[in-house]
Design a protein around this motif. Structure first.
Motif, PDB file in Angstrom:
ATOM      1  N   GLN A 105       0.838  -1.188   0.000  1.00  0.00           N
ATOM      2  CA  GLN A 105       0.000   0.000   0.000  1.00  0.00           C
ATOM      3  C   GLN A 105       0.876   1.242   0.000  1.00  0.00           C
ATOM      4  N   LEU A 106       0.561   2.144  -0.903  1.00  0.00           N
ATOM      5  CA  LEU A 106       1.205   3.455  -0.991  1.00  0.00           C
ATOM      6  C   LEU A 106       0.072   4.472  -1.052  1.00  0.00           C
ATOM      7  N   ASP A 107      -0.181   5.147   0.047  1.00  0.00           N
ATOM      8  CA  ASP A 107      -1.392   5.951   0.183  1.00  0.00           C
ATOM      9  C   ASP A 107      -1.048   7.413   0.485  1.00  0.00           C
ATOM     10  N   THR A 108      -1.613   8.303  -0.338  1.00  0.00           N
ATOM     11  CA  THR A 108      -1.480   9.747  -0.151  1.00  0.00           C
ATOM     12  C   THR A 108      -0.005  10.160  -0.126  1.00  0.00           C
ATOM     13  N   ILE A 109       0.664   9.894  -1.241  1.00  0.00           N
ATOM     14  CA  ILE A 109       2.064  10.279  -1.424  1.00  0.00           C
ATOM     15  C   ILE A 109       2.151  11.013  -2.762  1.00  0.00           C
ATOM     16  N   PRO A 110       1.730  12.279  -2.808  1.00  0.00           N
ATOM     17  CA  PRO A 110       1.637  12.984  -4.097  1.00  0.00           C
ATOM     18  C   PRO A 110       2.963  13.134  -4.818  1.00  0.00           C
ATOM     19  N   GLY A 111       4.087  13.052  -4.099  1.00  0.00           N
ATOM     20  CA  GLY A 111       5.386  13.172  -4.746  1.00  0.00           C
ATOM     21  C   GLY A 111       5.903  11.881  -5.339  1.00  0.00           C
ATOM     22  N   LEU A 112       5.130  10.804  -5.231  1.00  0.00           N
ATOM     23  CA  LEU A 112       5.533   9.531  -5.819  1.00  0.00           C
ATOM     24  C   LEU A 112       5.185   9.554  -7.305  1.00  0.00           C
ATOM     25  N   TYR A 113       6.161   9.336  -8.180  1.00  0.00           N
ATOM     26  CA  TYR A 113       5.942   9.503  -9.610  1.00  0.00           C
ATOM     27  C   TYR A 113       6.539   8.334 -10.387  1.00  0.00           C
ATOM     28  N   SER A 118       9.172  -2.619 -13.255  1.00  0.00           N
ATOM     29  CA  SER A 118       9.087  -3.984 -13.785  1.00  0.00           C
ATOM     30  C   SER A 118       9.451  -5.035 -12.749  1.00  0.00           C
ATOM     31  N   SER A 119      10.141  -4.635 -11.666  1.00  0.00           N
ATOM     32  CA  SER A 119      10.493  -5.594 -10.614  1.00  0.00           C
ATOM     33  C   SER A 119       9.267  -6.190  -9.944  1.00  0.00           C
ATOM     34  N   PHE A 120       8.104  -5.541 -10.067  1.00  0.00           N
ATOM     35  CA  PHE A 120       6.877  -6.092  -9.483  1.00  0.00           C
ATOM     36  C   PHE A 120       6.530  -7.437 -10.118  1.00  0.00           C
ATOM     37  N   ALA A 121       7.045  -7.711 -11.301  1.00  0.00           N
ATOM     38  CA  ALA A 121       6.772  -8.990 -11.953  1.00  0.00           C
ATOM     39  C   ALA A 121       7.319 -10.154 -11.151  1.00  0.00           C
ATOM     40  N   LYS A 122       8.267  -9.897 -10.248  1.00  0.00           N
ATOM     41  CA  LYS A 122       8.853 -10.961  -9.434  1.00  0.00           C
ATOM     42  C   LYS A 122       8.001 -11.308  -8.215  1.00  0.00           C
ATOM     43  N   LEU A 123       6.944 -10.517  -7.955  1.00  0.00           N
ATOM     44  CA  LEU A 123       6.158 -10.688  -6.728  1.00  0.00           C
ATOM     45  C   LEU A 123       5.025 -11.678  -6.965  1.00  0.00           C
ATOM     46  N   SER A 124       5.377 -12.945  -7.052  1.00  0.00           N
ATOM     47  CA  SER A 124       4.393 -13.972  -7.404  1.00  0.00           C
ATOM     48  C   SER A 124       3.352 -14.193  -6.311  1.00  0.00           C
ATOM     49  N   HIS A 125       3.623 -13.735  -5.083  1.00  0.00           N
ATOM     50  CA  HIS A 125       2.669 -13.898  -3.983  1.00  0.00           C
ATOM     51  C   HIS A 125       1.821 -12.646  -3.744  1.00  0.00           C
ATOM     52  N   LEU A 126       2.018 -11.605  -4.526  1.00  0.00           N
ATOM     53  CA  LEU A 126       1.318 -10.338  -4.280  1.00  0.00           C
ATOM     54  C   LEU A 126      -0.178 -10.494  -4.519  1.00  0.00           C
ATOM     55  N   GLU A 127      -0.982 -10.193  -3.486  1.00  0.00           N
ATOM     56  CA  GLU A 127      -2.430 -10.333  -3.554  1.00  0.00           C
ATOM     57  C   GLU A 127      -3.161  -8.997  -3.554  1.00  0.00           C
ATOM     58  N   LEU A 128      -2.593  -7.986  -2.915  1.00  0.00           N
ATOM     59  CA  LEU A 128      -3.253  -6.680  -2.827  1.00  0.00           C
ATOM     60  C   LEU A 128      -2.255  -5.592  -3.186  1.00  0.00           C
ATOM     61  N   LEU A 129      -2.562  -4.837  -4.231  1.00  0.00           N
ATOM     62  CA  LEU A 129      -1.784  -3.662  -4.617  1.00  0.00           C
ATOM     63  C   LEU A 129      -2.706  -2.459  -4.527  1.00  0.00           C
ATOM     64  N   ASP A 130      -2.404  -1.547  -3.609  1.00  0.00           N
ATOM     65  CA  ASP A 130      -3.265  -0.393  -3.334  1.00  0.00           C
ATOM     66  C   ASP A 130      -2.403   0.864  -3.381  1.00  0.00           C
ATOM     67  N   ILE A 131      -2.570   1.639  -4.448  1.00  0.00           N
ATOM     68  CA  ILE A 131      -1.822   2.886  -4.636  1.00  0.00           C
ATOM     69  C   ILE A 131      -2.851   4.000  -4.795  1.00  0.00           C
ATOM     70  N   THR A 132      -2.801   4.984  -3.907  1.00  0.00           N
ATOM     71  CA  THR A 132      -3.845   6.005  -3.851  1.00  0.00           C
ATOM     72  C   THR A 132      -3.236   7.392  -3.733  1.00  0.00           C
ATOM     73  N   SER A 133      -3.746   8.329  -4.528  1.00  0.00           N
ATOM     74  CA  SER A 133      -3.360   9.742  -4.436  1.00  0.00           C
ATOM     75  C   SER A 133      -1.853   9.919  -4.586  1.00  0.00           C
ATOM     76  N   THR A 134      -1.369   9.542  -5.770  1.00  0.00           N
ATOM     77  CA  THR A 134       0.038   9.710  -6.106  1.00  0.00           C
ATOM     78  C   THR A 134       0.133  10.417  -7.458  1.00  0.00           C
ATOM     79  N   SER A 135       1.347  10.546  -7.963  1.00  0.00           N
ATOM     80  CA  SER A 135       1.558  11.120  -9.299  1.00  0.00           C
ATOM     81  C   SER A 135       2.151  10.080 -10.252  1.00  0.00           C
ATOM     82  N   ILE A 136       1.904   8.798  -9.981  1.00  0.00           N
ATOM     83  CA  ILE A 136       2.456   7.781 -10.865  1.00  0.00           C
ATOM     84  C   ILE A 136       1.805   7.873 -12.242  1.00  0.00           C
ATOM     85  N   THR A 137       2.573   7.539 -13.268  1.00  0.00           N
ATOM     86  CA  THR A 137       2.138   7.695 -14.651  1.00  0.00           C
ATOM     87  C   THR A 137       2.328   6.390 -15.404  1.00  0.00           C
TER      88      THR A 137
END
Length: 326
Positions: A105-113, A118-137
């Motif tokens: 979880q990455l929540d309310t981090i407006p400076g995150l861009y 691509s390293s997330f492809a290695k997270l074979s056990h990842l069940e919940l990805l929650d990214i809120t209020s950021t500047s990711i593109t």
């Protein structure tokens, strides 16, 4: 962007945190895996060493850090939740070095861009990805299919381009909330699987029709408001379905005779091109005028009666104003 209140995804994460709290108490005495600790320290470094992570220190037990880290009983990090960091940095690629990670979880981090690394492809056990209020593109990446996502929430950020059809290969994905981005193109069919499903794609730039398969099965919530969708949504209004919410407002949907007496806690088809008489029945009385306003020629309670609009409406819409009860 509209304030949607507490999102179901936030509720889901809070329940997870409560559920895992006992594990945290038990595992805090267990020294964390050394490679996991190194990955967390790399995450801290890649975020610019924010003061909120001052307790993330070398040679200490990362399972005992009280800022966003939870370990299993064997000392492996499976949850990292970071809130309201004052940083200006891309999403750390070092997340990919936490092989047992189940929740990010990455929540309310407006400076995150930047894009999702691509390293997330290695997270074979990842069940919940929650990214809120950021500047990711960037786009939603195809490599997320390498994870085990059951809930994907990336909201109030700057994602663009179409939603990839490849996400339908995530066989456990039941909850998707991509609201408040700049996504374009059509809605891919088959994104959700299993029971108790949520499709929330509001406040984007999506076009085309709604795939018919979202009218089948156990779907709790469909929120496609504030897009540019067209076509006939009548397959969603099936009285045998047990949805809690349908919000199709602020689109370009156009169809007559589509509404039914359907049991919903939240229902909104305002700001579309709908025509016909609003049906009366057991459940329709709970939906007020703001659920129907600004359509092409809807009429009947709670809007003005159809007979008062018929003479003027026929001048402009002789083919579509039928005022049928369905």
């Amino acid at each position: 962007m509209a304030n949607r209140g507490l999102r179901p995804s936030s509720l889901l994460l809070n329940l997870l945190l409560i559920f895992f709290s006992n594990s945290f108490i038990l595992s805090s005495a267990m020294d964390c895996n050394s490679s996991d600790r190194a990955a967390l320290l790399k995450i801290k470094e890649q975020l610019g060493n924010p003061p909120e992570l001052s307790k993330w220190l070398p040679s200490t037990n990362c399972c005992a850090w009280d800022s966003g880290v939870i370990c299993s009983e064997t000392g492996r990090v499976y949850l990292v939740a970071l809130f309201q960091l004052n940083v200006t940095a891309p999403i750390p690629y070092a997340y990919g070095d936490l092989p047992m990670l189940q929740t990010i979880q990455l929540d309310t981090i407006p400076g995150l861009y930047g894009p999702i690394p691509s390293s997330f492809a290695k997270l074979s056990h990842l069940e919940l990805l929650d990214i809120t209020s950021t500047s990711i593109t960037g786009p939603l990446p195809d490599f997320l299919v390498s994870t085990n996502l059951g809930a994907l929430t990336i909201t109030d950020s700057k994602l663009s381009r179409p939603i990839p059809q490849s996400l339908s290969r995530l066989s456990n994905l039941r909850y998707i909330d991509l609201s408040g981005n700049m996504l374009t193109g059509s809605i891919p069919p088959g994104l959700l699987h299993g029971n108790f499903r949520f499709l929330i794609l509001s406040s984007n730039q999506l076009t085309g029709g709604i795939p018919n398969d979202y009218g089948n099965g156990d779907i709790d919530t469909i929120d496609l408001s504030h897009n540019q969708l067209t076509g006939n949504p009548s397959f969603l209004f099936d009285a045998v379905k047990s949805m809690t919410k349908i919000d199709l407002s602020w689109n370009e949907l156009e169809v007559a005779k589509s509404l039914k007496d359907i049991k919903l806690r939240h229902f909104n088809v305002s700001y579309n091109e709908l025509c016909g008489e609003i049906p009366t029945g057991r459940y329709m009385v709970f939906h007020e005028a703001d659920s129907y306003v600004h359509n092409k020629c809807l009429c009947g309670t709670p809007l003005p009666p159809c007979f008062s609009l018929m003479s003027s409406a026929l001048v402009y819409f002789p083919e579509t104003v039928r005022c049928d009860i369905v």
